[in-house]
Scaffold this motif. Sequence first.
Motif: not given
Length: 69
Positions: A18-32
Amino acid sequence: MNAKPALLLLLLSLMSLLLLTGCSRSPREQLAYQHAEEQYQINQRNAQAYQQRGEVDGRIDLASGRLRD
């Protein structure tokens, strides 16, 4: 007694996953985030340029861009 170490190992594995996979941002969040970082850098350069040119006196609050009383 063997069930407790196996359960602990399973819980530890699930938490790690969960720590490794749950912390990534969505493409929209990355762009923002990228846009906010770029805007921050632009604002910092503008504030430094204003200060160097002497256009900012003690009455302007750089954080808000408003005149102080």
